[in-house]
Each structure stands twice: as structure tokens, then as C-alpha cells.
Motif scaffolding. Structure first.
Motif, PDB file in Angstrom:
ATOM      1  N   ILE A 147      57.787   6.748 -37.386  1.00 26.78           N
ATOM      2  CA  ILE A 147      57.293   7.429 -36.183  1.00 26.78           C
ATOM      3  C   ILE A 147      58.287   8.515 -35.774  1.00 26.78           C
ATOM      4  CG2 ILE A 147      56.827   7.166 -33.705  1.00 26.78           C
ATOM      5  CD1 ILE A 147      55.856   4.333 -34.263  1.00 26.78           C
ATOM      6  N   CYS A 148      57.775   9.679 -35.436  1.00 24.70           N
ATOM      7  CA  CYS A 148      58.627  10.751 -34.934  1.00 24.70           C
ATOM      8  C   CYS A 148      59.221  10.286 -33.608  1.00 24.70           C
ATOM      9  CB  CYS A 148      57.798  12.020 -34.737  1.00 24.70           C
ATOM     10  SG  CYS A 148      58.692  13.316 -33.863  1.00 24.70           S
ATOM     11  N   GLN A 149      60.541  10.169 -33.567  1.00 27.50           N
ATOM     12  CA  GLN A 149      61.181   9.604 -32.381  1.00 27.50           C
ATOM     13  C   GLN A 149      61.142  10.578 -31.195  1.00 27.50           C
ATOM     14  OE1 GLN A 149      62.362   6.204 -32.383  1.00 27.50           O
ATOM     15  NE2 GLN A 149      61.093   6.345 -34.233  1.00 27.50           N
ATOM     16  N   ASN A 150      60.752  11.810 -31.493  1.00 24.83           N
ATOM     17  CA  ASN A 150      60.706  12.837 -30.453  1.00 24.83           C
ATOM     18  C   ASN A 150      59.430  12.748 -29.615  1.00 24.83           C
ATOM     19  OD1 ASN A 150      61.929  15.184 -29.254  1.00 24.83           O
ATOM     20  ND2 ASN A 150      60.300  16.379 -30.217  1.00 24.83           N
ATOM     21  N   CYS A 151      58.375  12.200 -30.196  1.00 24.66           N
ATOM     22  CA  CYS A 151      57.107  12.167 -29.449  1.00 24.66           C
ATOM     23  C   CYS A 151      56.515  10.760 -29.443  1.00 24.66           C
ATOM     24  CB  CYS A 151      56.116  13.180 -30.032  1.00 24.66           C
ATOM     25  SG  CYS A 151      55.734  12.928 -31.767  1.00 24.66           S
ATOM     26  N   LYS A 152      57.421   9.781 -29.494  1.00 25.55           N
ATOM     27  CA  LYS A 152      56.989   8.379 -29.549  1.00 25.55           C
ATOM     28  C   LYS A 152      56.401   7.938 -28.206  1.00 25.55           C
ATOM     29  CE  LYS A 152      60.208   5.134 -29.586  1.00 25.55           C
ATOM     30  NZ  LYS A 152      61.284   4.257 -30.087  1.00 25.55           N
ATOM     31  N   GLU A 185      52.859  10.960 -30.847  1.00 26.41           N
ATOM     32  CA  GLU A 185      51.737  11.757 -30.337  1.00 26.41           C
ATOM     33  C   GLU A 185      51.553  13.053 -31.113  1.00 26.41           C
ATOM     34  OE1 GLU A 185      52.598  12.277 -26.115  1.00 26.41           O
ATOM     35  OE2 GLU A 185      50.535  11.598 -25.784  1.00 26.41           O
ATOM     36  N   GLY A 186      52.611  13.490 -31.781  1.00 24.24           N
ATOM     37  CA  GLY A 186      52.575  14.782 -32.479  1.00 24.24           C
ATOM     38  C   GLY A 186      53.288  15.828 -31.649  1.00 24.24           C
ATOM     39  N   CYS A 187      54.288  16.481 -32.259  1.00 26.88           N
ATOM     40  CA  CYS A 187      55.023  17.520 -31.538  1.00 26.88           C
ATOM     41  C   CYS A 187      55.486  18.562 -32.564  1.00 26.88           C
ATOM     42  CB  CYS A 187      56.234  16.918 -30.819  1.00 26.88           C
ATOM     43  SG  CYS A 187      57.498  16.268 -31.931  1.00 26.88           S
ATOM     44  N   ASP A 188      56.249  19.541 -32.121  1.00 23.71           N
ATOM     45  CA  ASP A 188      56.718  20.601 -33.021  1.00 23.71           C
ATOM     46  C   ASP A 188      57.578  20.051 -34.153  1.00 23.71           C
ATOM     47  OD1 ASP A 188      55.414  22.483 -31.680  1.00 23.71           O
ATOM     48  OD2 ASP A 188      57.153  23.272 -30.579  1.00 23.71           O
ATOM     49  N   ARG A 189      58.407  19.082 -33.794  1.00 24.47           N
ATOM     50  CA  ARG A 189      59.352  18.573 -34.787  1.00 24.47           C
ATOM     51  C   ARG A 189      58.677  17.879 -35.953  1.00 24.47           C
ATOM     52  NH1 ARG A 189      64.576  15.788 -32.116  1.00 24.47           N
ATOM     53  NH2 ARG A 189      64.878  17.450 -30.607  1.00 24.47           N
ATOM     54  N   CYS A 190      57.515  17.256 -35.693  1.00 22.39           N
ATOM     55  CA  CYS A 190      56.844  16.521 -36.774  1.00 22.39           C
ATOM     56  C   CYS A 190      55.599  17.268 -37.230  1.00 22.39           C
ATOM     57  CB  CYS A 190      56.524  15.102 -36.333  1.00 22.39           C
ATOM     58  SG  CYS A 190      55.519  15.015 -34.848  1.00 22.39           S
ATOM     59  N   SER A 191      55.524  18.560 -36.927  1.00 19.93           N
ATOM     60  CA  SER A 191      54.367  19.397 -37.262  1.00 19.93           C
ATOM     61  C   SER A 191      53.069  18.755 -36.780  1.00 19.93           C
ATOM     62  CB  SER A 191      54.260  19.652 -38.768  1.00 19.93           C
ATOM     63  OG  SER A 191      55.505  19.908 -39.319  1.00 19.93           O
TER      64      SER A 191
HETATM   65 ZN   LIG Z   1      56.850  14.392 -33.127  1.00 20.01          ZN
END
Ligand SMILES: [Zn+2]
Length: 692
Positions: free
Chosen positions: A583-588, A615-621
Motif C-alpha cells: 500500500i502506498c503509505q502516502n495515501c493510506k 486511495e491513489g495519489c501522485d506518488r503512486c501514480s
Molecule cells: Zn499513493
């Protein structure tokens, strides 16, 4: 009757030299001249734009323009020609109103004469004799336009050469680009070229023959060499001494050219527009180690694949794969295009659909880099590309397979100097990693790592080897392919074609006093047996098996002909693993899961821990995932298990026994990761349930 002014005489003279009008009489030229308008353009101004409607033609009075065509899918801008005084652009617009097929931009301040289509029509209606004069040349143009890229072949041995024409281009340029000026008539320079798609050569030649329209012809490398060795020195009146000098220069130039080509592939400073996110930093210092193949049969493929944009495109594909951390690159010809896909974090995704026209040069280029036979397009081939980026060596294991719409190329990215994580960063569960440490510090026995393809088995093995690697331990590995470079190890690559398989390497190792042996994969009885023998005679052996879970490995080994009591005594333990997306830890964010799912993981609404997703953010495209995390299960042999294995117990019984003994199974390990917010319910289900 008006008296011709000096100006109009000059204009007639000028128009006479324009190829399109070369067959018109002075009277017709004068009439034509009266219809022309003069327009001045500053440097870098677009005169006509590709795709715009064609309504008039342009004749360059003075200055210099550049003609470029853009490939719509890759965004590569190809320089088609540079045109100077007397050259005409857009003459087809006089006949049809088809959109412009190229963009013309001024290089310097340029003066052009323009003739609109309606003026041209009026002229022809009033003076039919002009039509006749134009008909032939226009017919030739139409033929040329429909002929596409037909470049004629020329044999240098059969031509008559004028030293003045050959001397138009200095010897250095001739040797550098392997070209010979053959004829120069009406501003058209016929150029014999080994590589007619070498755009740099065109530019260089135009520096000496200003404003020339270059008409390329193909000659073979061999023909060119013979010409330079025999005809050229005679033609240019070079004596014996100069000839030796020339020959020396020839080899020198060839070496320089090679060097230049190497540099060209190493700087890669012009990212293709469709890969705009490609960063320059990854490109600098990228070095293609694979030397250009000298002996290639299909010359036209080689020349096409040496074209700078193709070189850049191939390089950008490799660079993009590295930048995105891809594990595989797929170049897949289809009916109407070439699909370029990357596998990142286990998921294959389309990056781009390239133009069908690029297929052959691109695939040829990749094959040259992989040292494959580019003329062989009906048989599968395997090769390798070795590159360096900022001191990291990366290999691409390349495989080609002839498919319906052309050769499919798949490249496995092997980051040999890749950052090997310490075991405790791979195996996050504290209890499980402790078991792993205990196992790898055993003096002898076998540790099996199991899991489906792409589950990260090799990474686990290397991290383990890295952990025990020291100068007082002799570690030897047999691999297919060698995926990481570990200092101090003796790493051997298998070669099926010469019979160098795992079993053979293993037998050789045993005569070399090893302490630790890694066998890339145990997939046949012979390898399995030698590994067991090695383990029983005091060696620590690491290997992989293709099974689903740890207890199931015994069944697999038995199928390969290993006696139960030998398995029981040689095995230290079995690691089973899967890779799930992290999971992208930036948008968890926390998510609710339904009761059925809770039940599957052994929870009720009351005692359920929180679950997460990205949720999806810039860092995880926007994917919600970044990177991957391994799910482990480690079975360590104990006396009870040994007895059961030796007695031939079934997988289910062994599993129950292991779990009672405290084995954390894949599902429990996955639960641990989900509670930590490291992976999702969906990933766990995909990886565990489907592969069960
Ligand atoms: Zn993300």
C-alpha cells in the motif's frame, strides 16, 4: 512590348535553376515570375506546418530551411531535409489541396517566392504551354511521393567518377559517414551511402555543398571499402605514402565512429516526447557495454536501426524500465502498431503503442544490442544487454519469439548490483525472521525456498547469502541467469546449449571445497539428488523449488525421486513465499471489509483489526500501491517432523504438525501485513487463494 529589366532577367535565370521549372522556356518563366510574391521570414519561423491545408508552393530565393516530419505515436521529430536557394517546398499543393506532409521552419533569415494555387491555375489556363513544361517534372514528383522511401542501390565499382565531384566533400567526412559524392547536377547531389538514413551525414555534407538537394543511394560497406582502398586514392591523386596514411586514417575513423556511436548511446540526452517523464539523470552515465556487432548480414536492417532516433528510442525504453523499477519489458508487434508494456510490481501495463513503421528498426536495434542475429526472424533467440547507470550494472536478458505480426521481444531486467535488502527488511515478521537467521547459520543441510514464478525467491536467497558471505566462507552459485553480483562469490551461469546444467556445475563445485552452494533451481531428479548428497556430506545448500507451500515441498521432492529418509535428514527448513503489492503509505486510508472476508481471516466484527488501502495519489501514480512486500511461511525441521517425513506422511498431516509446532503460515503472515497497513485484502486474496 516592355523591355526586360535586369531584375526580371535575374528572376528568369533563378527560376530556370529550380528543378520544377527547368523545362520551361524563358517566356514561360517570365510569365510565371510575374505571378510570384516575395515573402521574407526571420530565423526559426514556421513557413508551413504539418497537417495544415496546402494552398501554395514556396521557392527559396535565399536562406535556409529545415523540413521535419513528426512520427505521431512516438513524437519523434525526424529531420527530413535542409533546403537552400532554388529549392521548392509544397509543390504538390499546386496540384492537390492535401494537408502538408511536413513542417518547414527557417534556419536563417529566408526569402521565398510564393505561388498560390489559384494563381497557378489561372496561369495554366492562360498559358497551356506552361502545363506541358511542368507535366513531366510533376509526374516524376508524384511517382517519387508514392514510391515512399525507395532508395536505389548503387555499385561504386561500376560508376565513373569526377574527381571534382568526389572532392566536394572532404575525406574526413567521407570516412566518418561512409559516403561518396557520385554526381552533382542542378543542385542535386547524388550521394552513395552505406547508411542512407544517417541524418547527421546529410547535415555534414550540406556544410560543404551548401543548399544541395541530396539524393541518397545505398552502397554496401564492402563496396565502400574497396572504393576507398583503390579508386579513391587514384582519383584524388594520392601517392603511396598518403595511401598508407589514408588506410591508417580509415581504421582510426572507424574506431572513432564506433566511439561516437557508443557516446551517442551513452549520453541519450534527447528524451522522446512521449516519454517526457524520463529524467535526464538516469540517462547520463548510461553506457551500453555490448559492442556493436561487426558482422551483420542484413545491411538494411542495421542501417535503419543505427538511425539516431531509433537508437534513442531503444535507449529510452531501457531507461524508462529502470526508472520505473520494471522487472520486464515487452515489445509486442500487433497488426496496427507495436505495444510497449512494462511489468512493474508484478502488473503488466501498456506504456505506449508505437507506430508500426518503427517495429523493424526498433526490434533490430534491440537485437543488435543483445548480440542476436538480426537477419534471423523466424527462430526464437536469446541474448543479453549489459548497461551501466551511475555505477550500477544492469543486465537485460532478452528473448525474441516470432509471432504473427512480427518478433515479440521480452527483456527481463536484472539489476545485478541492485540494493539487496537485509533479511530483516524482507521478512518483516519478527518471529519468522528469527527462524530464518537460525536456519542460515546451520553448518550443513538444505534450505528450500518455494513459491510461484516471480514471488521473489531469488531475492530472499541472495539476501541470505549476503548475510553469511565473508572471506572465510567459500560460496559457489549455479544460476540461470546470474541475477545479482555478489563480491567474493563464485557465480556460474548455466549454458544449456553446451550441456552445462545445474547438475554438472554442482558436481564440479563439490570438487572445489565449497562451504555454501546455491543452486538456482531444483527441477530435475539429478540436481535434487546431488543437492541432498552435498547437504549430507557437510555443505550448506540453498535452492528453490516450484511448489505452493512449505509442507508441499516434501511431496514434490518425493516425486523427483528423493527417498523420504534422505529428505528428513538433509532438510533444514523450507521457506514459502508470495509477493503482494505494498500500500502506498502516502495515501493510506482505513477501509471497511464485509463479514464474509472477516470470516475468511478468522475474525468477527467485534474483534476485527483495522484494514487499509491506498486511495491513489501522485506518488503512486494513482494506483494506491507502491513497491511490494513479501508474505512468508517458514517450516523448520524438528525431530517430530523428521520422523513424520521419513515415514512418508502426507502434506496435510505435515502442515498440521508444523502449525501446532508454531509455524506462522502464509495466511497468518498476510494478516500481520494487513494489520500493519502494508497490503490489502484484495492483494492477499489474489496471492494466496488463487495460487492455492
Ligand atoms: Zn499513493
Amino acid at each position: 512590348m516592355s523591355v526586360a529589366t535586369t531584375e526580371s532577367v535575374q528572376l528568369v535565370q533563378f527560376l530556370k535553376n529550380v528543378k520544377l521549372f527547368s523545362e520551361l522556356s524563358p517566356e514561360s518563366l517570365a510569365k510565371l515570375g510575374s505571378r510570384l510574391k516575395t515573402v521574407e521570414f526571420p530565423p526559426s519561423e514556421v513557413i508551413v506546418r504539418e497537417g495544415a491545408p496546402g494552398v501554395s508552393m514556396y521557392i527559396i530565393r535565399s536562406g535556409l530551411v529545415e523540413v521535419r516530419k513528426k512520427d505521431p505515436t512516438t513524437g519523434i521529430d525526424f529531420l527530413v531535409a535542409q533546403l537552400g536557394e532554388g529549392a521548392a517546398v509544397g509543390e504538390m499543393a499546386l496540384l492537390t489541396s492535401r494537408p502538408r506532409s511536413a513542417t518547414v521552419t527557417t534556419v536563417q533569415a529566408t526569402v521565398v517566392f510564393t505561388l498560390t494555387r489559384s494563381d497557378f491555375r489561372n496561369l495554366l489556363t492562360q498559358h497551356p504551354e506552361i502545363s506541358l513544361g511542368l507535366a513531366r517534372i510533376l509526374a516524376e514528383r508524384v511517382e517519387e511521393a508514392t514510391k515512399h522511401v525507395g532508395i536505389d542501390f548503387i555499385s561504386l565499382q561500376k560508376e565513373n567518377f569526377d574527381p571534382k565531384v568526389v572532392g566536394l566533400v572532404p575525406q574526413t567526412v567521407i570516412l566518418l559517414h561512409r559516403l561518396i559524392p557520385v554526381a552533382y547536377v542542378n543542385n542535386a547531389l547524388t550521394l552513395a551511402m552505406v547508411n542512407p538514413s544517417n541524418l547527421v551525414a546529410f547535415d555534414d555534407v550540406r556544410r560543404y555543398v551548401k543548399g544541395a538537394i541530396i539524393e541518397p543511394r545505398i552502397c554496401t560497406e564492402d563496396d565502400f571499402r574497396k572504393f576507398m582502398d583503390s579508386i579513391y586514392p587514384q582519383l584524388m591523386g594520392l601517392d603511396k605514402g598518403q595511401r598508407t596514411e589514408l588506410e591508417k586514417k580509415n581504421t582510426e575513423e572507424r574506431r572513432e565512429r564506433k566511439e561516437e556511436r557508443r557516446k551517442q548511446t551513452s549520453t541519450m540526452d534527447v528524451p522522446v516526447q512521449s516519454f517526457e517523464d524520463l529524467q535526464n539523470e538516469i540517462l547520463t552515465g548510461m553506457e551500453v557495454q555490448s559492442e556493436e556487432e561487426e558482422k551483420v548480414n542484413a545491411m538494411e536492417l542495421t542501417t535503419a536501426s543505427e538511425d539516431a532516433p531509433v537508437v534513442r528510442l531503444a535507449n529510452n525504453i531501457l531507461a524508462l524500465a529502470i526508472k520505473k523499477g520494471a522487472s520486464d519489458i515487452h515489445i509486442e508487434p500487433q497488426e496496427k502498431g507495436v505495444v510497449f508494456r512494462l511489468r512493474v510490481d508484478g502488473i503488466l501495463k501498456v506504456e505506449n503503442v508505437l507506430s508500426k513503421k518503427i517495429q523493424l528498426p526498433l526490434i533490430s536495434r534491440l537485437k543488435i544490442l543483445s548480440r542476436l542475429d538480426i537477419s534471423e526472424r523466424r527462430m526464437p533467440q536469446d541474448g543479453r544487454i549489459s548497461i551501466k547507470i551511475n555505477d550500477r550494472s544492469i543486465d537485460f536478458r532478452v528473448s525474441t519469439v516470432p509471432a504473427k505480426f512480427g518478433e515479440k521481444v521480452v527483456m527481463r531486467v536484472l539489476d545485478k548490483s541492485g540494493s539487496l535488502l537485509p533479511l530483516d527488511q524482507l521478512i518483516l515478521h519478527p518471529k519468522v525472521v528469527d527462524l530464518m537467521y537460525r536456519m542460515i547459520h546451520q553448518p550443513y543441510g538444505i534450505i528450500y525456498v518455494t513459491g510461484p514464478t516471480g514471488s521473489g525467491k531469488t531475492t530472499t536467497l541472495y539476501s541470505a547469502l549476503n548475510e553469511i558471505n565473508s572471506s572465510d566462507v567459500n560460496i559457489s552459485t549455479a544460476e540461470d541467469p546470474v541475477e545479482y553480483d555478489l563480491p567474493g562469490l563464485c557465480q556460474v551461469q548455466t549454458h544449456k546449449d553446451i550441456g552445462l546444467d545445474f547438475a554438472r556445475i554442482l558436481r564440479a563445485f563439490l570438487r572445489q571445497d565449497p562451504d555454501v552452494i546455491l543452486v538456482g533451481e531444483t527441477r530435475d531428479m539429478e540436481t535434487a539428488k546431488i543437492s541432498v548428497e552435498a547437504a549430507l556430506t557437510g555443505h550448506l545448500v540453498f535452492t528453490t523449488l516450484h511448489t505452493n507451500d512449505a509442507p508441499g515441498s516434501f511431496t514434490r521432492l518425493q516425486e523427483m525421486g528423493i527417498e523420504p529418509f534422505l529428505m528428513a535428514n538433509s532438510t533444514i527448513g523450507i521457506v514459502a513465499q508470495r509477493l503482494a503489492r505494498r500500500i502506498c503509505q502516502n495515501c493510506k486510508v482505513q477501509v471497511e471489509i464485509d463479514d464474509t472476508m472477516l470470516g475468511f481471516f478468522g475474525f468477527t466484527r467485534e474483534n476485527a483489526p483495522p484494514f487499509f488501502k491506498g486511495e491513489g495519489c501522485d506518488r503512486c501514480s494513482g494506483n494506491g500501491y507502491r513497491g511490494r512486500v513479501a508474505i512468508y511461511e517458514i517450516l523448520v525441521m524438528n525431530d517430530e517432523l523428521k520422523r513424520a517425513v521419513a515415514a512418508g506422511a502426507k502434506t496435510d498431516a505435515l502442515r498440521d504438525m508444523a502449525e501446532k509446532g508454531g509455524m506462522v503460515n502464509l495466511k497468518e503472515y498476510a494478516m500481520f501485513l494487513m494489520e500493519k497497513g502494508l497490503t490489502t485484502v484484495e492483494e492477499v486474496l489474489t496471492n494466496l487463494v488463487i495460487s492455492d
